[in-house]
Design an enzyme around this catalytic site. Structure first.
Site, PDB file in Angstrom:
ATOM      1  N   PRO A 253       2.765   6.081  -3.731  1.00 53.30           N
ATOM      2  CA  PRO A 253       1.521   6.805  -3.522  1.00 53.30           C
ATOM      3  C   PRO A 253       0.739   6.366  -2.284  1.00 53.30           C
ATOM      4  O   PRO A 253       0.712   5.188  -1.935  1.00 53.30           O
ATOM      5  CB  PRO A 253       0.713   6.491  -4.795  1.00 53.30           C
ATOM      6  CG  PRO A 253       1.333   5.266  -5.359  1.00 53.30           C
ATOM      7  CD  PRO A 253       2.778   5.326  -4.983  1.00 53.30           C
ATOM      8  N   ASN A 254       0.134   7.357  -1.664  1.00 56.47           N
ATOM      9  CA  ASN A 254      -0.771   7.202  -0.512  1.00 56.47           C
ATOM     10  C   ASN A 254      -0.058   6.847   0.791  1.00 56.47           C
ATOM     11  O   ASN A 254      -0.701   6.784   1.844  1.00 56.47           O
ATOM     12  CB  ASN A 254      -1.873   6.156  -0.803  1.00 56.47           C
ATOM     13  CG  ASN A 254      -2.705   6.545  -2.004  1.00 56.47           C
ATOM     14  OD1 ASN A 254      -3.195   7.670  -2.058  1.00 56.47           O
ATOM     15  ND2 ASN A 254      -2.822   5.669  -2.983  1.00 56.47           N
TER      16      ASN A 254
ATOM     17  N   ARG B  82      -4.692   5.985   7.315  1.00 58.94           N
ATOM     18  CA  ARG B  82      -5.173   5.272   6.135  1.00 58.94           C
ATOM     19  C   ARG B  82      -5.431   3.805   6.494  1.00 58.94           C
ATOM     20  O   ARG B  82      -4.477   3.090   6.849  1.00 58.94           O
ATOM     21  CB  ARG B  82      -4.083   5.352   5.062  1.00 58.94           C
ATOM     22  CG  ARG B  82      -4.335   4.492   3.871  1.00 58.94           C
ATOM     23  CD  ARG B  82      -3.104   4.381   2.992  1.00 58.94           C
ATOM     24  NE  ARG B  82      -3.447   3.641   1.801  1.00 58.94           N
ATOM     25  CZ  ARG B  82      -2.576   3.025   1.039  1.00 58.94           C
ATOM     26  NH1 ARG B  82      -1.287   3.079   1.320  1.00 58.94           N
ATOM     27  NH2 ARG B  82      -2.985   2.368  -0.005  1.00 58.94           N
TER      28      ARG B  82
ATOM     29  N   TYR C 288      -2.937  -1.248   7.511  1.00 61.01           N
ATOM     30  CA  TYR C 288      -1.573  -0.694   7.500  1.00 61.01           C
ATOM     31  C   TYR C 288      -1.037  -0.290   8.864  1.00 61.01           C
ATOM     32  O   TYR C 288       0.118   0.133   8.972  1.00 61.01           O
ATOM     33  CB  TYR C 288      -1.524   0.511   6.542  1.00 61.01           C
ATOM     34  CG  TYR C 288      -1.862   0.130   5.119  1.00 61.01           C
ATOM     35  CD1 TYR C 288      -1.063  -0.766   4.407  1.00 61.01           C
ATOM     36  CD2 TYR C 288      -2.993   0.643   4.483  1.00 61.01           C
ATOM     37  CE1 TYR C 288      -1.385  -1.138   3.114  1.00 61.01           C
ATOM     38  CE2 TYR C 288      -3.320   0.273   3.186  1.00 61.01           C
ATOM     39  CZ  TYR C 288      -2.515  -0.619   2.508  1.00 61.01           C
ATOM     40  OH  TYR C 288      -2.827  -0.991   1.228  1.00 61.01           O
TER      41      TYR C 288
ATOM     42  N   ASN D 172       9.041   1.071  -1.093  1.00 63.92           N
ATOM     43  CA  ASN D 172       7.663   0.603  -1.005  1.00 63.92           C
ATOM     44  C   ASN D 172       6.929   1.306  -2.149  1.00 63.92           C
ATOM     45  O   ASN D 172       6.580   2.473  -2.022  1.00 63.92           O
ATOM     46  CB  ASN D 172       7.020   0.945   0.338  1.00 63.92           C
ATOM     47  CG  ASN D 172       5.592   0.406   0.410  1.00 63.92           C
ATOM     48  OD1 ASN D 172       5.020  -0.020  -0.597  1.00 63.92           O
ATOM     49  ND2 ASN D 172       5.019   0.427   1.603  1.00 63.92           N
TER      50      ASN D 172
ATOM     51  N   ALA E 159       0.768   1.176  -4.623  1.00 66.49           N
ATOM     52  CA  ALA E 159      -0.047   0.554  -5.680  1.00 66.49           C
ATOM     53  C   ALA E 159       0.710   0.429  -7.004  1.00 66.49           C
ATOM     54  O   ALA E 159       0.354  -0.410  -7.840  1.00 66.49           O
ATOM     55  CB  ALA E 159      -1.326   1.351  -5.875  1.00 66.49           C
TER      56      ALA E 159
ATOM     57  N   GLU F  61      12.353  -4.531  -2.119  1.00 70.33           N
ATOM     58  CA  GLU F  61      10.946  -4.110  -2.155  1.00 70.33           C
ATOM     59  C   GLU F  61      10.305  -4.430  -0.801  1.00 70.33           C
ATOM     60  O   GLU F  61      10.446  -5.553  -0.315  1.00 70.33           O
ATOM     61  CB  GLU F  61      10.245  -4.898  -3.270  1.00 70.33           C
ATOM     62  CG  GLU F  61       8.749  -4.681  -3.353  1.00 70.33           C
ATOM     63  CD  GLU F  61       8.090  -5.642  -4.359  1.00 70.33           C
ATOM     64  OE1 GLU F  61       8.796  -6.368  -5.086  1.00 70.33           O
ATOM     65  OE2 GLU F  61       6.851  -5.667  -4.372  1.00 70.33           O
TER      66      GLU F  61
ATOM     67  N   HIS G 133       6.680  -3.969   1.790  1.00 69.50           N
ATOM     68  CA  HIS G 133       5.268  -3.621   1.962  1.00 69.50           C
ATOM     69  C   HIS G 133       4.904  -3.824   3.420  1.00 69.50           C
ATOM     70  O   HIS G 133       5.365  -4.798   4.047  1.00 69.50           O
ATOM     71  CB  HIS G 133       4.369  -4.517   1.115  1.00 69.50           C
ATOM     72  CG  HIS G 133       4.675  -4.436  -0.348  1.00 69.50           C
ATOM     73  ND1 HIS G 133       4.228  -3.413  -1.138  1.00 69.50           N
ATOM     74  CD2 HIS G 133       5.427  -5.241  -1.141  1.00 69.50           C
ATOM     75  CE1 HIS G 133       4.679  -3.598  -2.376  1.00 69.50           C
ATOM     76  NE2 HIS G 133       5.412  -4.697  -2.399  1.00 69.50           N
TER      77      HIS G 133
ATOM     78  N   ARG H   3      -3.826 -10.788   0.337  1.00 71.79           N
ATOM     79  CA  ARG H   3      -4.877  -9.810   0.082  1.00 71.79           C
ATOM     80  C   ARG H   3      -5.553 -10.074  -1.274  1.00 71.79           C
ATOM     81  O   ARG H   3      -5.499 -11.183  -1.784  1.00 71.79           O
ATOM     82  CB  ARG H   3      -4.276  -8.399   0.191  1.00 71.79           C
ATOM     83  CG  ARG H   3      -3.684  -8.131   1.587  1.00 71.79           C
ATOM     84  CD  ARG H   3      -3.171  -6.716   1.714  1.00 71.79           C
ATOM     85  NE  ARG H   3      -4.241  -5.749   1.528  1.00 71.79           N
ATOM     86  CZ  ARG H   3      -4.044  -4.451   1.266  1.00 71.79           C
ATOM     87  NH1 ARG H   3      -2.794  -3.989   1.190  1.00 71.79           N
ATOM     88  NH2 ARG H   3      -5.061  -3.638   1.089  1.00 71.79           N
TER      89      ARG H   3
HETATM   90  C1  DQA Z   1       1.386  -1.517   0.108  1.00 68.14           C
HETATM   91  C2  DQA Z   1       0.528  -2.613  -0.549  1.00 68.14           C
HETATM   92  C3  DQA Z   1      -0.065  -2.132  -1.866  1.00 68.14           C
HETATM   93  O1  DQA Z   1      -0.888  -3.141  -2.438  1.00 68.14           O
HETATM   94  C4  DQA Z   1      -0.931  -0.899  -1.636  1.00 68.14           C
HETATM   95  O2  DQA Z   1      -1.412  -0.404  -2.866  1.00 68.14           O
HETATM   96  C5  DQA Z   1      -0.216   0.159  -0.876  1.00 68.14           C
HETATM   97  C6  DQA Z   1       0.602  -0.228   0.278  1.00 68.14           C
HETATM   98  C7  DQA Z   1       1.880  -1.944   1.502  1.00 68.14           C
HETATM   99  O3  DQA Z   1       2.822  -1.345   2.003  1.00 68.14           O
HETATM  100  O4  DQA Z   1       1.318  -2.875   2.108  1.00 68.14           O
HETATM  101  O5  DQA Z   1      -0.354   1.347  -1.133  1.00 68.14           O
HETATM  102  O6  DQA Z   1       2.516  -1.277  -0.702  1.00 68.14           O
END
Ligand code: DQA
Length: 146
Positions: free
Chosen positions: A10-11, A18, A23, A74, A77, A98, A100, A107
């Site tokens: 998501p997102n 964003r 990011y 990835n 959240a 995994e 990120h 964080r």
């Molecule tokens: C993320 C880190 C997560 O905590 C966050 O909710 C994201 C992006 C990252 O790529 O740094 O949506 O996965």
């Protein structure tokens, strides 16, 4: 030729605009382009999907069972909330890396825990868009050593 499923949670469709301070300014399309370049260099094929819906990501993991050799994910959240995503990865038992963009361990406290990490080969975080390329590299190297 290995086939890798690349999942973006998501997102991540908002990448580029964003929270650029966290990011970076690279868009998801640009990440996909760079990953495709890396995939060609490694002689593997990629199928990518971004979804803001947990169930869609879970269905894609189930579908990967006899189609793909590994998963690069990835989970966004859902990393910190989704037992269901964790169980899907454990269920298909495909080698999973995994990734990120941000270093989740530097964080907020709620980002320090990952439900995915215990069912992944490993986790790469904190290298911005490059985390994906490093993750793909790690996954393919792992597959070649099986
Ligand atoms: C993320 C880190 C997560 O905590 C966050 O909710 C994201 C992006 C990252 O790529 O740094 O949506 O996965």
């Amino acid at each position: 030729m290995y086939s890798i499923l690349v999942l973006h949670g998501p997102n991540l469709n908002l990448l580029g605009r964003r929270e650029p301070g966290v990011y970076g300014s690279v868009t998801l399309d640009e990440i996909a382009r760079r990953l495709e370049e890396e995939a060609q260099a490694l002689s593997v094929s990629l199928v990518s999907l971004q979804s803001n819906h947990e169930g869609v990501l879970i269905d894609a993991i189930h579908d990967a069972f006899d189609k793909h050799d590994g998963i690069l994910i990835n989970p966004g959240a859902y990393t910190h909330t989704s037992v269901a995503l964790r169980d899907a990865i454990a269920g298909v038992s495909l080698p999973t890396v995994e990734v990120h963009l941000s270093n989740i361990h530097r964080r907020e406290e709620f980002r320090h825990h990952s439900y995915i990490a215990p069912v992944a080969i490993g986790q790469i975080c904190g290298f911005g868009a490059d985390s994906y390329r490093l993750g793909l590299h790690a996954l393919v190297t792992h597959l070649q050593q099986l």
